[in-house]
Scaffold this motif. Structure first.
Motif, PDB file in Angstrom:
ATOM      1  N   THR A   8     -85.759  47.636 -34.583  1.00 19.82           N
ATOM      2  CA  THR A   8     -87.161  48.348 -34.720  1.00 19.82           C
ATOM      3  C   THR A   8     -86.960  49.817 -34.093  1.00 19.82           C
ATOM      4  OG1 THR A   8     -88.225  46.499 -34.949  1.00 19.82           O
ATOM      5  CG2 THR A   8     -89.412  48.548 -34.324  1.00 19.82           C
ATOM      6  N   ASN A  84     -89.314  34.561 -25.054  1.00 19.54           N
ATOM      7  CA  ASN A  84     -90.555  34.282 -25.630  1.00 19.54           C
ATOM      8  C   ASN A  84     -90.386  33.849 -27.284  1.00 19.54           C
ATOM      9  OD1 ASN A  84     -90.531  37.297 -24.282  1.00 19.54           O
ATOM     10  ND2 ASN A  84     -91.695  35.681 -23.484  1.00 19.54           N
ATOM     11  N   LYS A  86     -90.863  33.249 -31.113  1.00 19.65           N
ATOM     12  CA  LYS A  86     -90.972  34.302 -32.420  1.00 19.65           C
ATOM     13  C   LYS A  86     -92.396  34.155 -32.589  1.00 19.65           C
ATOM     14  CE  LYS A  86     -89.279  35.621 -36.893  1.00 19.65           C
ATOM     15  NZ  LYS A  86     -88.043  35.312 -37.819  1.00 19.65           N
ATOM     16  N   GLU A  87     -92.927  32.957 -32.836  1.00 18.07           N
ATOM     17  CA  GLU A  87     -94.326  32.761 -33.206  1.00 18.07           C
ATOM     18  C   GLU A  87     -95.494  33.281 -32.482  1.00 18.07           C
ATOM     19  OE1 GLU A  87     -91.493  29.790 -34.681  1.00 18.07           O
ATOM     20  OE2 GLU A  87     -92.189  30.267 -32.657  1.00 18.07           O
ATOM     21  N   VAL A  89     -94.903  36.101 -30.662  1.00 18.14           N
ATOM     22  CA  VAL A  89     -94.682  37.539 -30.717  1.00 18.14           C
ATOM     23  C   VAL A  89     -95.256  37.713 -32.046  1.00 18.14           C
ATOM     24  CG1 VAL A  89     -93.025  39.250 -30.786  1.00 18.14           C
ATOM     25  CG2 VAL A  89     -92.559  37.464 -29.247  1.00 18.14           C
ATOM     26  N   GLU A  90     -95.305  37.062 -33.052  1.00 15.59           N
ATOM     27  CA  GLU A  90     -95.980  37.627 -34.348  1.00 15.59           C
ATOM     28  C   GLU A  90     -97.219  37.617 -34.173  1.00 15.59           C
ATOM     29  OE1 GLU A  90     -93.934  34.552 -36.936  1.00 15.59           O
ATOM     30  OE2 GLU A  90     -92.162  35.865 -37.338  1.00 15.59           O
ATOM     31  N   GLU A  91     -97.560  36.539 -33.431  1.00 12.90           N
ATOM     32  CA  GLU A  91     -99.062  36.472 -33.386  1.00 12.90           C
ATOM     33  C   GLU A  91     -99.813  37.703 -32.337  1.00 12.90           C
ATOM     34  OE1 GLU A  91    -103.241  34.564 -33.790  1.00 12.90           O
ATOM     35  OE2 GLU A  91    -101.192  33.966 -34.769  1.00 12.90           O
ATOM     36  N   SER A  93     -98.433  40.674 -32.433  1.00 12.88           N
ATOM     37  CA  SER A  93     -98.230  41.785 -33.325  1.00 12.88           C
ATOM     38  C   SER A  93     -99.492  42.215 -34.161  1.00 12.88           C
ATOM     39  CB  SER A  93     -97.051  41.640 -34.109  1.00 12.88           C
ATOM     40  OG  SER A  93     -97.354  40.662 -35.080  1.00 12.88           O
ATOM     41  N   LYS A  94    -100.499  41.032 -34.048  1.00 11.15           N
ATOM     42  CA  LYS A  94    -101.594  41.487 -34.713  1.00 11.15           C
ATOM     43  C   LYS A  94    -102.440  42.354 -34.010  1.00 11.15           C
ATOM     44  CE  LYS A  94    -101.014  37.128 -37.342  1.00 11.15           C
ATOM     45  NZ  LYS A  94    -101.567  35.848 -37.872  1.00 11.15           N
ATOM     46  N   ILE A  99     -94.023  46.579 -30.905  1.00  9.01           N
ATOM     47  CA  ILE A  99     -93.404  45.607 -30.101  1.00  9.01           C
ATOM     48  C   ILE A  99     -92.009  45.871 -29.810  1.00  9.01           C
ATOM     49  CG2 ILE A  99     -92.679  43.074 -30.268  1.00  9.01           C
ATOM     50  CD1 ILE A  99     -95.898  43.419 -30.495  1.00  9.01           C
ATOM     51  N   VAL A 101     -88.369  44.839 -28.603  1.00  9.14           N
ATOM     52  CA  VAL A 101     -87.617  43.474 -28.275  1.00  9.14           C
ATOM     53  C   VAL A 101     -86.221  43.408 -27.553  1.00  9.14           C
ATOM     54  CG1 VAL A 101     -86.739  41.576 -29.621  1.00  9.14           C
ATOM     55  CG2 VAL A 101     -88.540  42.363 -30.393  1.00  9.14           C
TER      56      VAL A 101
END
Length: 264
Positions: A8, A84, A86-87, A89-91, A93-94, A99, A101
């Protein structure tokens, strides 16, 4: 633009509001003069002791309080692939637009970590200083290792079940610099459970019990010696922060491991 561990791209952000879900990176942020930009951290972010108390705790490394996160209006979240989920972090990110990494797998990877944080958050001078200190510590550790015999070690991070580390992990690579080679030498899992009935205790020169994530103490070593008939002088407690914390702690960690290896 500056590229993180998953590719990223990040633009410079001099006025960032940062949440860190990585204890060692929380310490790094303070050491790079970014304590004033840190608005949230985990309950496991304990260094530097006094300064970190002033930063809002939003939960742990695996679960956080989303309502607390919303109120902090963070612009950047710093996470790590190993620490951490992944789930999670995805939450997050909203709620948080950027982010960052991280994923150091050996002490030398801290050079890229220092550069990444320094470039994104306008701390290039601080990054250069830490890079220089790390390189000096690594050179000294390598010179010290040349004077030591290689030691085969089994490194425990957990009990019930007994869990150890794979050779490609940051911990294993840190120990390797000090001429300590972790067993088993092959694993498809980064942090595998270990069967102590396979004879591995006879294959290693020392068994190391880390102070984290499981806090091993002297009574655990006594129990282990009795249960598995291992000589007490083969068992050692090792400081988990010095082996597993990347970031600025790695500089001190390399020095610690050189001294530790001399005592085996």
């Amino acid at each position: 633009m500056f590229i993180d561990a998953i590719g990223t791209q990040h633009n410079p952000a001099t006025d960032a509001r940062i949440i860190s879900l990585v204890p060692s990176i929380t310490e790094l942020l303070f050491d790079m003069g970014l304590g004033g930009n840190l608005v949230g951290r985990t309950a496991f972010c304990v260094h530097p002791k006094e300064q970190v108390k002033q930063v809002k705790s939003i939960g742990g490394t695996k679960q956080v309080n989303l309502e607390k996160v919303k109120k902090l209006k963070a612009t950047h979240l710093i996470v790590n692939i190993d620490e951490n989920p992944k789930e999670l972090v995805e939450e997050l990110s909203k709620l948080i637009p950027h982010i960052v990494v991280t994923h150091p797998n050996k002490p030398a990877d801290n050079i890229d970590l220092f550069s990444l944080i320094g470039n994104i958050f306008d701390r290039k001078g601080e990054a250069a200083r830490l890079i220089s200190e790390l390189q000096a510590a690594q050179t000294q550790a390598q010179l010290s290792a040349m004077e030591l015999d290689e030691k085969k070690v089994l490194y425990f991070i957990w009990k019930e079940p007994w869990m150890t580390i794979a050779p490609e992990t940051y911990i294993s690579q840190s120990l390797k610099i000090a001429n300590m080679i972790t067993y088993p030498q092959e694993s498809d899992i980064r942090y595998p459970e270990i069967d102590l009935e396979t004879g591995i205790l006879d294959q290693v020169d020392a068994v190391l019990f880390s102070s984290e994530p499981f806090l091993f103490k002297s009574e655990h070593l006594k129990e282990f010696a009795q249960t598995y008939k291992v000589p007490a002088d083969k068992l050692h407690i090792i400081d988990g922060e010095m082996t597993s914390w990347y970031g600025s702690r790695a500089i001190q960690g390399l020095r610690y491991l050189s001294d530790f290896a001399k005592g085996l």
